[in-house]
Design an enzyme around this catalytic site. Structure first.
Site, PDB file in Angstrom:
ATOM      1  N   ASN A  13       0.687  -1.103  -0.181  1.00  0.00           N
ATOM      2  CA  ASN A  13      -0.146  -0.155  -0.106  1.00  0.00           C
ATOM      3  C   ASN A  13       0.976   1.217  -0.105  1.00  0.00           C
ATOM      4  O   ASN A  13       1.815   1.358   0.884  1.00  0.00           O
ATOM      5  CB  ASN A  13      -0.792  -0.039   1.009  1.00  0.00           C
ATOM      6  N   ASP A  15      -0.315   4.601  -0.011  1.00  0.00           N
ATOM      7  CA  ASP A  15      -0.891   5.448   0.583  1.00  0.00           C
ATOM      8  C   ASP A  15      -0.025   6.831   1.225  1.00  0.00           C
ATOM      9  O   ASP A  15      -0.232   7.872   0.780  1.00  0.00           O
ATOM     10  CB  ASP A  15      -2.272   5.366   1.321  1.00  0.00           C
ATOM     11  N   HIS A  16       0.907   6.305   1.947  1.00  0.00           N
ATOM     12  CA  HIS A  16       1.555   7.338   2.971  1.00  0.00           C
ATOM     13  C   HIS A  16       2.930   7.579   2.280  1.00  0.00           C
ATOM     14  O   HIS A  16       3.419   8.600   2.725  1.00  0.00           O
ATOM     15  CB  HIS A  16       1.722   6.501   4.111  1.00  0.00           C
ATOM     16  N   ARG A  24       3.739  18.808   2.256  1.00  0.00           N
ATOM     17  CA  ARG A  24       4.447  19.973   1.674  1.00  0.00           C
ATOM     18  C   ARG A  24       3.927  20.434   0.457  1.00  0.00           C
ATOM     19  O   ARG A  24       4.263  21.447  -0.037  1.00  0.00           O
ATOM     20  CB  ARG A  24       5.896  19.526   1.337  1.00  0.00           C
ATOM     21  N   HIS A  49      -5.555   3.629  -1.689  1.00  0.00           N
ATOM     22  CA  HIS A  49      -7.036   3.918  -1.400  1.00  0.00           C
ATOM     23  C   HIS A  49      -7.165   5.484  -1.636  1.00  0.00           C
ATOM     24  O   HIS A  49      -6.753   6.488  -1.212  1.00  0.00           O
ATOM     25  CB  HIS A  49      -7.057   3.928   0.385  1.00  0.00           C
ATOM     26  N   ARG A  51      -9.341   8.163  -1.138  1.00  0.00           N
ATOM     27  CA  ARG A  51     -10.308   8.607   0.155  1.00  0.00           C
ATOM     28  C   ARG A  51     -11.234   9.890  -0.482  1.00  0.00           C
ATOM     29  O   ARG A  51     -10.660  10.386  -1.307  1.00  0.00           O
ATOM     30  CB  ARG A  51      -9.626   9.047   1.259  1.00  0.00           C
ATOM     31  N   ARG A  55      -7.059  12.740   1.151  1.00  0.00           N
ATOM     32  CA  ARG A  55      -6.081  13.156   2.206  1.00  0.00           C
ATOM     33  C   ARG A  55      -4.530  12.768   1.535  1.00  0.00           C
ATOM     34  O   ARG A  55      -3.610  13.296   2.231  1.00  0.00           O
ATOM     35  CB  ARG A  55      -6.379  12.696   3.182  1.00  0.00           C
ATOM     36  N   HIS A  56      -4.241  11.578   0.984  1.00  0.00           N
ATOM     37  CA  HIS A  56      -2.915  11.198   0.653  1.00  0.00           C
ATOM     38  C   HIS A  56      -3.117  10.700  -0.897  1.00  0.00           C
ATOM     39  O   HIS A  56      -2.643  11.727  -1.548  1.00  0.00           O
ATOM     40  CB  HIS A  56      -2.838   9.834   1.302  1.00  0.00           C
ATOM     41  N   GLU A  76      -8.839   0.560  -3.183  1.00  0.00           N
ATOM     42  CA  GLU A  76      -9.575   0.775  -2.277  1.00  0.00           C
ATOM     43  C   GLU A  76     -10.650   1.908  -2.137  1.00  0.00           C
ATOM     44  O   GLU A  76      -9.870   3.153  -2.329  1.00  0.00           O
ATOM     45  CB  GLU A  76      -8.596   0.870  -0.976  1.00  0.00           C
ATOM     46  N   THR A 106      -7.148   6.558  10.456  1.00  0.00           N
ATOM     47  CA  THR A 106      -7.172   5.375   9.327  1.00  0.00           C
ATOM     48  C   THR A 106      -8.144   4.534   9.497  1.00  0.00           C
ATOM     49  O   THR A 106      -9.115   4.847  10.471  1.00  0.00           O
ATOM     50  CB  THR A 106      -5.767   4.552   9.663  1.00  0.00           C
ATOM     51  N   THR A 107      -8.464   3.608   8.675  1.00  0.00           N
ATOM     52  CA  THR A 107      -9.583   2.798   8.712  1.00  0.00           C
ATOM     53  C   THR A 107      -9.662   2.119   9.866  1.00  0.00           C
ATOM     54  O   THR A 107      -9.055   1.331  10.205  1.00  0.00           O
ATOM     55  CB  THR A 107      -9.496   1.753   7.457  1.00  0.00           C
ATOM     56  N   GLU A 157     -11.047  -9.430   3.012  1.00  0.00           N
ATOM     57  CA  GLU A 157      -9.872  -8.891   3.487  1.00  0.00           C
ATOM     58  C   GLU A 157     -10.106  -8.888   5.150  1.00  0.00           C
ATOM     59  O   GLU A 157     -10.854  -8.101   5.247  1.00  0.00           O
ATOM     60  CB  GLU A 157      -9.321  -7.761   2.822  1.00  0.00           C
ATOM     61  N   HIS A 200      -3.840  -4.607   7.721  1.00  0.00           N
ATOM     62  CA  HIS A 200      -4.018  -3.676   8.724  1.00  0.00           C
ATOM     63  C   HIS A 200      -3.204  -3.748   9.681  1.00  0.00           C
ATOM     64  O   HIS A 200      -3.456  -4.360  10.598  1.00  0.00           O
ATOM     65  CB  HIS A 200      -5.439  -3.284   8.929  1.00  0.00           C
ATOM     66  N   GLY A 201      -2.145  -2.656   9.743  1.00  0.00           N
ATOM     67  CA  GLY A 201      -1.405  -2.704  11.086  1.00  0.00           C
ATOM     68  C   GLY A 201      -0.142  -3.997  11.251  1.00  0.00           C
ATOM     69  O   GLY A 201       0.478  -3.795  12.131  1.00  0.00           O
ATOM     70  N   GLY A 222       1.161  -1.554   4.164  1.00  0.00           N
ATOM     71  CA  GLY A 222       1.427  -0.340   3.850  1.00  0.00           C
ATOM     72  C   GLY A 222       2.135   0.637   4.884  1.00  0.00           C
ATOM     73  O   GLY A 222       3.433   1.026   4.780  1.00  0.00           O
ATOM     74  N   HIS A 223       1.432   1.064   5.819  1.00  0.00           N
ATOM     75  CA  HIS A 223       2.211   2.165   6.762  1.00  0.00           C
ATOM     76  C   HIS A 223       3.352   1.553   7.331  1.00  0.00           C
ATOM     77  O   HIS A 223       4.339   2.439   7.341  1.00  0.00           O
ATOM     78  CB  HIS A 223       0.929   2.356   7.811  1.00  0.00           C
TER      79      HIS A 223
END
Length: 250
Positions: A13, A15-16, A24, A49, A51, A55-56, A76, A106-107, A157, A200-201, A222-223
């Site tokens: 993922n 996203d981040h 920035r 994802h 959103r 936001r990302h 996503e 986050t979700t 998932e 997730h996580g 991802g994160h």
């Protein structure tokens, strides 16, 4: 497209990467460049994802990923008319329907399918007809799995966030109980003919027990990977996750 049947797949993922870029308002770091590095490092797919509040990941990111990727894109999205239209325009390999609240960081949990079956069944129908594999992001809960099966999802998932949070808190009895629930629901979903993914996580410390579930075909992470990339680089961070997954599966 490469056939990864039988191999535990890793979806990275990105996203981040976009989160850092957007902090920035610059053009870098580029999520598409991250996707290319992920592919070279052994990722089997890319997750992004889009959103509602952007936001990302941005619309332009999705355009660029669809144009540049040779790996499957797991798109996503929330179950909204806007997102359905975007998915139908791009027709990504997979669409994962997730819950979304603007105020969340986050979700926070799985989608409530059982109480929204009729709407979700009609929502995913056009996506399936367009050739997208439809996945539903849910808690390891039998009624939610049954509902996902009834509405015609091909994939579920399982949300691993509670398991990972309990591990981080040192609440190991509760962690082990949640892991057992994930294991049992993976087996149950597989028995219904659903393809089982999880995510997730997940971290280097928590990935192995989930990767060892024989019914799980894909992990989306991802994160943590993006965070580790700050210290060790994106390529090595992905390769280490890939190594731990393969070791656990073997």
């Amino acid at each position: 497209m490469t056939d990864y049947a039988g191999r535990l797949r890793l979806g990275v993922n990105i996203d981040h990467v976009a989160t850092v870029r957007n902090a920035r308002g610059s053009a870098y770091p580029d999520p598409i460049r991250a996707a290319m590095i992920a592919e070279a490092a052994g990722a089997d797919g890319i997750t992004a994802h889009l959103r509602e509040d952007r936001r990302h990941i941005s619309d332009a990111d999705i355009d660029g990923l669809m144009a540049a990727l040779t790996l499957p894109l797991n798109f996503e999205m929330a179950a909204t008319d806007e997102m359905q239209a975007i998915a139908l325009r791009h027709r990504p390999h997979a669409v994962c329907i997730v819950p979304e609240k603007r105020e969340e960081r986050t979700t926070e949990g799985g989608l409530e399918v059982a109480k929204d079956e009729n709407r979700l069944a009609h929502f995913i129908g056009p996506l399936r007809e367009a050739g997208c594999r439809v996945s539903i992001f849910i808690a390891a809960d039998r009624p939610q799995i049954d509902a996902a099966h009834r509405i015609g999802a091909q994939v579920i998932e399982l949300h691993t966030g509670a398991y990972c949070d309990l591990h981080a808190e040192g609440n190991f009895d509760a962690r082990d109980a949640e892991l057992q629930r994930l294991r049992e629901m993976s087996t149950y979903a597989h028995s219904l003919g659903l393809e089982v993914h999880a995510g997730h996580g997940l971290t280097y410390e928590t990935v192995a027990p989930v990767a060892a579930f024989p019914e799980v075909m894909e992990l989306n992470i991802g994160h943590f990977i993006i965070g580790e990339a700050i210290f060790m680089g994106l390529d090595p961070a992905i390769r280490e996750m890939r190594r731990l997954m393969d070791e656990a599966r073997a």
